[in-house]
Design an enzyme around this catalytic site. Structure first.
Site, PDB file in Angstrom:
ATOM      1  N   GLN A  17       4.840 -27.946  62.526  1.00  0.00           N
ATOM      2  CA  GLN A  17       4.683 -27.860  63.975  1.00  0.00           C
ATOM      3  C   GLN A  17       5.488 -28.855  64.807  1.00  0.00           C
ATOM      4  O   GLN A  17       6.093 -28.483  65.814  1.00  0.00           O
ATOM      5  CB  GLN A  17       3.186 -27.998  64.356  1.00  0.00           C
ATOM      6  N   ALA A  18       5.492 -30.135  64.396  1.00  0.00           N
ATOM      7  CA  ALA A  18       6.069 -31.167  65.265  1.00  0.00           C
ATOM      8  C   ALA A  18       7.552 -30.897  65.563  1.00  0.00           C
ATOM      9  O   ALA A  18       7.972 -30.884  66.726  1.00  0.00           O
ATOM     10  CB  ALA A  18       5.903 -32.547  64.625  1.00  0.00           C
ATOM     11  N   ARG A  38      14.414 -22.522  53.448  1.00  0.00           N
ATOM     12  CA  ARG A  38      14.622 -22.299  52.023  1.00  0.00           C
ATOM     13  C   ARG A  38      14.578 -20.800  51.701  1.00  0.00           C
ATOM     14  O   ARG A  38      13.657 -20.108  52.139  1.00  0.00           O
ATOM     15  CB  ARG A  38      13.533 -23.019  51.235  1.00  0.00           C
ATOM     16  N   LEU A  72      19.053 -21.088  53.423  1.00  0.00           N
ATOM     17  CA  LEU A  72      20.055 -21.938  52.773  1.00  0.00           C
ATOM     18  C   LEU A  72      19.349 -22.879  51.807  1.00  0.00           C
ATOM     19  O   LEU A  72      18.434 -23.604  52.208  1.00  0.00           O
ATOM     20  CB  LEU A  72      20.756 -22.754  53.874  1.00  0.00           C
ATOM     21  N   ASP A  73      19.774 -22.869  50.552  1.00  0.00           N
ATOM     22  CA  ASP A  73      19.246 -23.841  49.605  1.00  0.00           C
ATOM     23  C   ASP A  73      20.166 -25.053  49.650  1.00  0.00           C
ATOM     24  O   ASP A  73      21.252 -25.046  49.069  1.00  0.00           O
ATOM     25  CB  ASP A  73      19.178 -23.251  48.197  1.00  0.00           C
ATOM     26  N   THR A  74      19.719 -26.067  50.351  1.00  0.00           N
ATOM     27  CA  THR A  74      20.592 -27.225  50.578  1.00  0.00           C
ATOM     28  C   THR A  74      20.613 -28.182  49.384  1.00  0.00           C
ATOM     29  O   THR A  74      21.151 -29.274  49.479  1.00  0.00           O
ATOM     30  CB  THR A  74      20.158 -27.975  51.849  1.00  0.00           C
ATOM     31  N   PHE A  97      11.167 -33.729  57.738  1.00  0.00           N
ATOM     32  CA  PHE A  97      10.751 -33.761  56.342  1.00  0.00           C
ATOM     33  C   PHE A  97      10.016 -35.062  56.050  1.00  0.00           C
ATOM     34  O   PHE A  97      10.027 -35.997  56.854  1.00  0.00           O
ATOM     35  CB  PHE A  97      11.966 -33.647  55.413  1.00  0.00           C
ATOM     36  N   LYS A 137       3.281 -39.275  54.004  1.00  0.00           N
ATOM     37  CA  LYS A 137       3.382 -37.945  54.605  1.00  0.00           C
ATOM     38  C   LYS A 137       2.240 -37.842  55.616  1.00  0.00           C
ATOM     39  O   LYS A 137       1.144 -38.352  55.352  1.00  0.00           O
ATOM     40  CB  LYS A 137       3.191 -36.867  53.535  1.00  0.00           C
ATOM     41  N   TYR A 139       0.102 -35.397  58.625  1.00  0.00           N
ATOM     42  CA  TYR A 139      -0.206 -34.209  59.421  1.00  0.00           C
ATOM     43  C   TYR A 139      -0.977 -34.638  60.673  1.00  0.00           C
ATOM     44  O   TYR A 139      -1.446 -35.779  60.785  1.00  0.00           O
ATOM     45  CB  TYR A 139      -1.061 -33.226  58.610  1.00  0.00           C
ATOM     46  N   GLU A 140      -1.134 -33.682  61.558  1.00  0.00           N
ATOM     47  CA  GLU A 140      -1.769 -33.874  62.868  1.00  0.00           C
ATOM     48  C   GLU A 140      -2.932 -34.889  62.899  1.00  0.00           C
ATOM     49  O   GLU A 140      -2.871 -35.898  63.599  1.00  0.00           O
ATOM     50  CB  GLU A 140      -2.270 -32.505  63.348  1.00  0.00           C
ATOM     51  N   ASP A 169       1.270 -33.489  66.603  1.00  0.00           N
ATOM     52  CA  ASP A 169       2.349 -32.549  66.274  1.00  0.00           C
ATOM     53  C   ASP A 169       3.188 -32.192  67.506  1.00  0.00           C
ATOM     54  O   ASP A 169       4.261 -32.739  67.716  1.00  0.00           O
ATOM     55  CB  ASP A 169       1.768 -31.273  65.658  1.00  0.00           C
ATOM     56  N   GLY A 248     -10.434 -42.656  84.229  1.00  0.00           N
ATOM     57  CA  GLY A 248      -9.927 -43.531  85.271  1.00  0.00           C
ATOM     58  C   GLY A 248     -11.091 -44.161  86.012  1.00  0.00           C
ATOM     59  O   GLY A 248     -12.141 -44.422  85.423  1.00  0.00           O
ATOM     60  N   GLY A 249     -10.923 -44.372  87.278  1.00  0.00           N
ATOM     61  CA  GLY A 249     -11.990 -44.993  88.060  1.00  0.00           C
ATOM     62  C   GLY A 249     -12.961 -43.971  88.650  1.00  0.00           C
ATOM     63  O   GLY A 249     -13.836 -44.337  89.432  1.00  0.00           O
TER      64      GLY A 249
HETATM   65  N1  COA Z   1      16.694 -26.230  50.632  1.00  0.00           N
HETATM   66  C1  COA Z   1      16.361 -27.007  49.615  1.00  0.00           C
HETATM   67  N2  COA Z   1      15.348 -27.891  49.654  1.00  0.00           N
HETATM   68  C2  COA Z   1      14.626 -27.965  50.793  1.00  0.00           C
HETATM   69  C3  COA Z   1      14.929 -27.168  51.912  1.00  0.00           C
HETATM   70  C4  COA Z   1      16.022 -26.261  51.801  1.00  0.00           C
HETATM   71  N3  COA Z   1      16.362 -25.467  52.799  1.00  0.00           N
HETATM   72  N4  COA Z   1      14.060 -27.466  52.881  1.00  0.00           N
HETATM   73  C5  COA Z   1      13.233 -28.409  52.406  1.00  0.00           C
HETATM   74  N5  COA Z   1      13.577 -28.712  51.145  1.00  0.00           N
HETATM   75  C6  COA Z   1      12.950 -29.689  50.258  1.00  0.00           C
HETATM   76  C7  COA Z   1      13.001 -31.101  50.763  1.00  0.00           C
HETATM   77  O1  COA Z   1      14.262 -31.637  50.557  1.00  0.00           O
HETATM   78  C8  COA Z   1      11.909 -31.743  49.929  1.00  0.00           C
HETATM   79  O2  COA Z   1      12.417 -32.003  48.644  1.00  0.00           O
HETATM   80  P1  COA Z   1      12.177 -33.391  47.834  1.00  0.00           P
HETATM   81  O3  COA Z   1      10.702 -33.669  47.908  1.00  0.00           O
HETATM   82  O4  COA Z   1      12.647 -33.059  46.455  1.00  0.00           O
HETATM   83  O5  COA Z   1      12.959 -34.449  48.476  1.00  0.00           O
HETATM   84  C9  COA Z   1      10.894 -30.629  49.764  1.00  0.00           C
HETATM   85  O6  COA Z   1      11.560 -29.439  50.194  1.00  0.00           O
HETATM   86  C10 COA Z   1       9.606 -30.735  50.532  1.00  0.00           C
HETATM   87  O7  COA Z   1       9.734 -31.405  51.768  1.00  0.00           O
HETATM   88  P2  COA Z   1       8.516 -32.231  52.365  1.00  0.00           P
HETATM   89  O8  COA Z   1       8.871 -32.632  53.727  1.00  0.00           O
HETATM   90  O9  COA Z   1       8.148 -33.306  51.389  1.00  0.00           O
HETATM   91  O10 COA Z   1       7.364 -31.115  52.415  1.00  0.00           O
HETATM   92  P3  COA Z   1       5.785 -31.237  52.134  1.00  0.00           P
HETATM   93  O11 COA Z   1       5.272 -29.873  52.320  1.00  0.00           O
HETATM   94  O12 COA Z   1       5.474 -31.895  50.847  1.00  0.00           O
HETATM   95  O13 COA Z   1       5.270 -32.208  53.304  1.00  0.00           O
HETATM   96  C11 COA Z   1       4.861 -32.862  55.563  1.00  0.00           C
HETATM   97  C12 COA Z   1       5.031 -31.713  54.567  1.00  0.00           C
HETATM   98  C13 COA Z   1       4.783 -32.232  56.934  1.00  0.00           C
HETATM   99  C14 COA Z   1       3.567 -33.638  55.246  1.00  0.00           C
HETATM  100  C15 COA Z   1       6.074 -33.810  55.475  1.00  0.00           C
HETATM  101  O14 COA Z   1       7.244 -33.064  55.644  1.00  0.00           O
HETATM  102  C16 COA Z   1       6.038 -34.938  56.494  1.00  0.00           C
HETATM  103  O15 COA Z   1       5.290 -35.902  56.363  1.00  0.00           O
HETATM  104  N6  COA Z   1       6.884 -34.856  57.526  1.00  0.00           N
HETATM  105  C17 COA Z   1       7.043 -35.879  58.539  1.00  0.00           C
HETATM  106  C18 COA Z   1       5.915 -35.866  59.536  1.00  0.00           C
HETATM  107  C19 COA Z   1       5.677 -34.509  60.086  1.00  0.00           C
HETATM  108  O16 COA Z   1       6.528 -33.925  60.719  1.00  0.00           O
HETATM  109  N7  COA Z   1       4.457 -34.021  59.856  1.00  0.00           N
HETATM  110  C20 COA Z   1       4.086 -32.654  60.183  1.00  0.00           C
HETATM  111  C21 COA Z   1       3.842 -32.471  61.537  1.00  0.00           C
HETATM  112  S1  COA Z   1       3.509 -30.784  61.882  1.00  0.00           S
END
Ligand code: COA
Length: 416
Positions: A17-18, A38, A72-74, A97, A137, A139-140, A169, A248-249
């Protein structure tokens, strides 16, 4: 109508979301936002909390309108090459991420700015760089707890409470959008991009500014006169939860209206604005309170403010929340009905202003979403449906100069 951000190309490397809330806003205002996802799965919200089997979930569609989707698989060499080409042509890369994920992929800030010195790299993280929790890591609700919102929300006899509003978020996404626009203006002056970072904790703290005000007042005088704990209850050394008290007041509270026994939202918020005391007394049919020394000043009212609210509730007992507001608005009293999401979804004023909009979607038919809360005199953002996973992959690759054969090869190698 031309859009102010037309010509700005944004790599939207965000999920959940964020980040998506930030890039969606920029897309509404004309930026070309390319959502990089992905292959096969895409943003996790496409499949979270689905209401229609196999169709993109509302969680995704409501945060990704006006974008294009590139799969795209980066982590593959070919995928990295595509991203590099995109970086060279883009103005902004936005990501949220987990800490270190972009670096692990090989796209450090140094590498990105080497590829394109004009690139603005914008990130959301749970905690700011260097913070003792910067590896977490987030979340909200984690952010709401770490940002002071939870400890100050709810009732004094209950636990810390999170808000339904996405303070961690979407609020962080809005902060990031301001940072990106600032960096774009800065780039116009210096010719160089920069790194823009916003943490969810910091964004929540920014909205809890008045609670830090209250902590300092409490430290100095030992009480907070606008909180329900004053003057009969106890204060400790930390800002307490104040229920529905005005921040507030101006004392205020959520008050029952006709039908509250069966309708969970048959309430209004009522504010006792100091200078509106006389009209309040007239509205309530209590003209004697105007000059009564027990009521005439805010200070005199505070010790029995809940008795005053109880009297107002007696007055409200035979009025619906809408009837009550229609009477009170004539007396200039700041108040509003407590609206359910169902009422908001169907509110004709919100439909007319474009705050609630119905948009078409290839799989869903149509869905309701929240349009731009920012209104301009020279721009009317037009909200379009969110893209299907990879809907624009071939189109974007062709724009980057890939031939049909090369695109077919990328598909065969599962890099896109
Ligand atoms: N191609 C290949 N790999 C990809 C990709 C793509 N297009 N997109 C994502 N990935 C990979 C990432 O590189 C990562 O790989 P790694 O762990 O090997 O380095 C993996 O996917 C997962 O990414 P991650 O961000 O760790 O996802 P998660 O589901 O485990 O965590 C969050 C989710 C939201 C908790 C985490 O991303 C986070 O803390 N983000 C920052 C704060 C934030 O924005 N919070 C959410 C608010 S809504």
């Amino acid at each position: 109508m031309s859009k102010p951000l037309e010509g700005i190309k944004i790599i939207d490397f965000t999920h959940v979301q964020a980040g998506p809330a930030c890039t969606q806003l920029l897309a509404w205002f004309g930026a070309d936002v390319i959502k990089v996802e992905r292959p096969g799965s895409g943003d996790v919200t496409r499949s979270q909390l689905r209401d229609i089997p196999d169709a993109d979930a509302l969680y995704f569609t409501m945060l990704n309108s006006n974008k294009r989707s590139l799969t795209l698989d980066t982590k593959t060499p070919e995928g990295k090459e595509v991203l590099e080409k995109l970086v060279k042509e883009s103005d902004v890369l936005v990501e949220n991420f987990a800490p270190g994920a972009l670096d692990r992929m090989g796209f450090t800030w140094e590498r990105l700015s080497e590829l394109n010195p004009k690139l603005i790299v914008a990130s959301v993280k749970g905690f700011s760089d260097g913070h003792h929790y910067d590896d977490l890591k987030v979340y909200e609700n984690v952010a709401q707890c770490a940002g002071g919102a939870a400890s100050t929300t709810g009732f004094w006899d209950g636990p810390p409470t999170v808000s339904a509003a996405a303070l961690g978020d979407s609020n962080t996404g809005m902060h990031l959008a301001i940072g990106i626009l600032t960096a774009l203006i800065g780039r116009g002056q210096t010719g160089r991009g920069q790194k823009v970072a916003v943490s969810m904790q910091d964004s929540v703290i920014n909205l809890c500014r008045v609670k830090l005000r209250d902590q300092q007042r409490l430290d100095r005088v030992g009480y907070l006169e606008e909180y329900p704990q004053y003057p009969h209850g106890e204060f400790t050394d930390v800002v307490p939860r104040g229920g529905n008290a005005g921040g507030g007041g101006q004392p205020g509270w959520v008050l029952k209206c006709k039908g509250w026994e069966t309708d969970p939202n048959a309430y209004i918020y009522f504010t006792i604005q100091g200078h509106a005391w006389e009209p309040i007394c007239r509205a309530l049919g209590k003209p004697e309170w105007i000059s009564d020394p027990n009521y005439a000043t805010a200070q005199a009212r505070q010790p029995h403010i809940f008795d005053i609210f109880a009297t107002i509730e007696e007055w409200l007992a035979d009025k619906t929340k809408y009837e009550a507001v229609d009477i009170l608005r004539k007396f200039d009293i700041p108040c509003a009905p407590v609206l359910s999401m169902k009422e908001i979804a169907n509110d004709p004023s919100l439909r007319a202003s474009g705050t609630i909009v119905e948009v078409p979607h290839k799989e869903r038919g149509s869905y309701l979403t929240v349009g731009s809360p920012i209104k301009f005199s020279g721009l009317k953002p037009e909200i379009t449906g969110s893209p299907l996973l990879g809907e624009h992959t071939d189109e974007i690759l062709a724009e980057l100069g890939y031939s049909k054969d090369q695109i077919a090869h990328l598909h065969a190698a599962r890099s896109v």
